[in-house]
Design a protein around this motif. Structure first.
Motif, short mmCIF file in Angstrom:
data_model
loop_
_atom_site.label_atom_id
_atom_site.label_comp_id
_atom_site.label_asym_id
_atom_site.label_seq_id
_atom_site.Cartn_x
_atom_site.Cartn_y
_atom_site.Cartn_z
N PHE A 1 -40.70 29.00 6.43
CA PHE A 1 -39.78 27.89 6.18
C PHE A 1 -38.42 28.17 6.80
N ALA A 2 -37.98 29.42 6.72
CA ALA A 2 -36.71 29.81 7.34
C ALA A 2 -36.75 29.58 8.84
N GLY A 3 -37.88 29.91 9.46
CA GLY A 3 -38.01 29.69 10.90
C GLY A 3 -37.96 28.22 11.26
N MET A 4 -38.57 27.37 10.43
CA MET A 4 -38.54 25.94 10.68
C MET A 4 -37.12 25.39 10.59
N LEU A 5 -36.36 25.86 9.58
CA LEU A 5 -34.98 25.40 9.45
C LEU A 5 -34.12 25.88 10.61
N ALA A 6 -34.34 27.11 11.06
CA ALA A 6 -33.59 27.62 12.21
C ALA A 6 -33.92 26.81 13.47
N ASP A 7 -35.17 26.40 13.61
CA ASP A 7 -35.54 25.54 14.73
C ASP A 7 -34.83 24.20 14.66
N MET A 8 -34.62 23.68 13.44
CA MET A 8 -33.88 22.42 13.28
C MET A 8 -32.43 22.61 13.72
N ASP A 9 -31.85 23.75 13.40
CA ASP A 9 -30.48 24.03 13.87
C ASP A 9 -30.44 24.01 15.40
N ARG A 10 -31.42 24.63 16.02
CA ARG A 10 -31.45 24.66 17.48
C ARG A 10 -31.58 23.25 18.05
N ALA A 11 -32.37 22.40 17.37
CA ALA A 11 -32.50 21.02 17.81
C ALA A 11 -31.18 20.27 17.68
N VAL A 12 -30.45 20.53 16.61
CA VAL A 12 -29.12 19.92 16.44
C VAL A 12 -28.21 20.33 17.60
N ALA A 13 -28.26 21.61 17.96
CA ALA A 13 -27.44 22.09 19.08
C ALA A 13 -27.74 21.34 20.36
N GLY A 14 -29.00 20.89 20.50
CA GLY A 14 -29.40 20.14 21.68
C GLY A 14 -29.15 18.64 21.59
N GLY A 15 -28.55 18.18 20.48
CA GLY A 15 -28.19 16.77 20.35
C GLY A 15 -29.18 15.90 19.60
N ALA A 16 -30.20 16.51 18.98
CA ALA A 16 -31.26 15.73 18.34
C ALA A 16 -30.76 14.87 17.19
N GLU A 17 -29.69 15.27 16.51
CA GLU A 17 -29.20 14.53 15.34
C GLU A 17 -27.86 13.85 15.58
N ASP A 18 -27.46 13.74 16.82
CA ASP A 18 -26.17 13.12 17.15
C ASP A 18 -26.35 11.60 17.22
N ARG A 19 -26.40 10.97 16.05
CA ARG A 19 -26.63 9.53 15.96
C ARG A 19 -26.19 9.02 14.60
N THR A 20 -25.97 7.72 14.53
CA THR A 20 -25.76 7.05 13.26
C THR A 20 -26.63 5.80 13.23
N THR A 21 -26.98 5.36 12.03
CA THR A 21 -27.78 4.15 11.86
C THR A 21 -27.09 3.23 10.86
N GLY A 22 -27.50 1.97 10.84
CA GLY A 22 -26.96 1.00 9.89
C GLY A 22 -27.83 0.80 8.67
N THR A 23 -28.71 1.75 8.37
CA THR A 23 -29.69 1.57 7.30
C THR A 23 -29.05 1.36 5.93
N VAL A 24 -28.06 2.16 5.58
CA VAL A 24 -27.46 2.05 4.25
C VAL A 24 -26.89 0.66 4.03
#
Length: 286
Positions: free
Chosen positions: A240-263
């Protein structure tokens, strides 16, 4: 009389979902591993506390029946394969009268992806009425009992492998507000809902806001993916720790640089800004 089952009812989103359902006049069964009353629930409201543990199938029967026809699902924490325990329960729930399921997932995990992504993919074949909530990273990660919050308070440091990557951090109250609508509206969303806050921020931005709000200096320390995985493995299973670290690496690559109007689209109001949430929770009102 119908009722909503909230799994993880004492948790970050679950407790808020319970409060929102009570405010909407819905009868609630709040499930947690200790089966304790839900903090913050309206006094005198019809909230039944029941014991439920994903790791104990013997606890499943006590949370179903009795009019429960919809369920809010928080996956078991710290496991890389939640489908192994969740899918048998979901099939049982459907057989016992649950018609609508709202699953808490992650913006980083699509249907069919790893971990809860497998549950997401299967949900559509089990329930006719459903929603999958895919929030971005929680703002409460910096104000509650999360590792980042603890190190920010005790060391003045937030450590990640995200580099300068940005995230549309989301308030747990906004996630819960969307969940309540998904549970109570006459028509189920039958959709994958990516939920973000109003702005994408780097961890450096977050540290700067925390410094201003608390008056204590907080900085962002950049780690490698491997350093982050090793650090997390001291707190949780290595996979699980490895999966979370991979998510950090994805963030570094711009994977979560977005906003939505869902709320705003679902609730009719805009999502909360991080500074407002930090000020609210620093004042003990979160």
């Amino acid at each position: 009389m119908s009722a909503a089952l909230v799994i993880g009812a004492t948790g970050t989103t679950g407790s808020r979902v319970v409060a929102g359902l009570v405010a909407a006049g819905v009868r609630v069964r709040g499930a947690s591993r200790r089966g304790v009353a839900v903090q913050g629930a309206v006094m005198g409201a019809d909230v039944e506390a029941v014991r439920f543990d994903w790791g104990d199938p013997g606890s499943y029967g006590g949370v179903l029946g009795g009019g429960v026809d919809r369920v809010y699902l928080v996956p078991p924490p710290g496991t890389a394969d939640p489908a192994a325990v969740m899918l048998p329960f979901l099939r049982r729930a459907r057989a016992e009268g649950v018609r609508r399921a709202v699953l808490l997932s992650s913006s980083a995990i699509p249907a069919g992806g790893p971990a809860v992504g497998r549950v997401h993919a299967a949900l559509l074949g089990i329930f006719d009425e459903w929603a999958v909530l895919r929030p971005s990273w929680f703002m409460q990660n910096f104000t509650g009992d999360h590792l980042h919050a603890r190190t920010a308070r005790t060391e003045g440091v937030i450590r990640t492998a995200t580099g300068e990557g940005r995230v549309g951090f989301i308030d747990a109250e906004d996630i819960a507000a969307v969940a309540v609508r998904a549970l109570v509206d006459e028509r189920a969303p039958n959709a994958d809902l990516v939920i973000t806050g109003p702005r994408a921020l780097s961890y450096g931005d977050v540290a700067a806001v925390l410094t201003e709000v608390t008056g204590r200096t907080v900085v962002h320390q950049r780690l490698t993916r491997e350093e982050m995985a090793e650090r997390l493995a001291a707190e949780m299973p290595a996979a699980f720790a490895g999966m979370l670290a991979d998510m950090d690496r994805a963030v570094a690559g711009g994977a979560e640089d977005r906003t939505t109007g869902t709320v705003e689209r679902v609730t009719g109001r805009p999502p909360h800004d991080f500074r407002a949430v930090a000020e609210r929770e620093a004042g003990g009102r979160g």
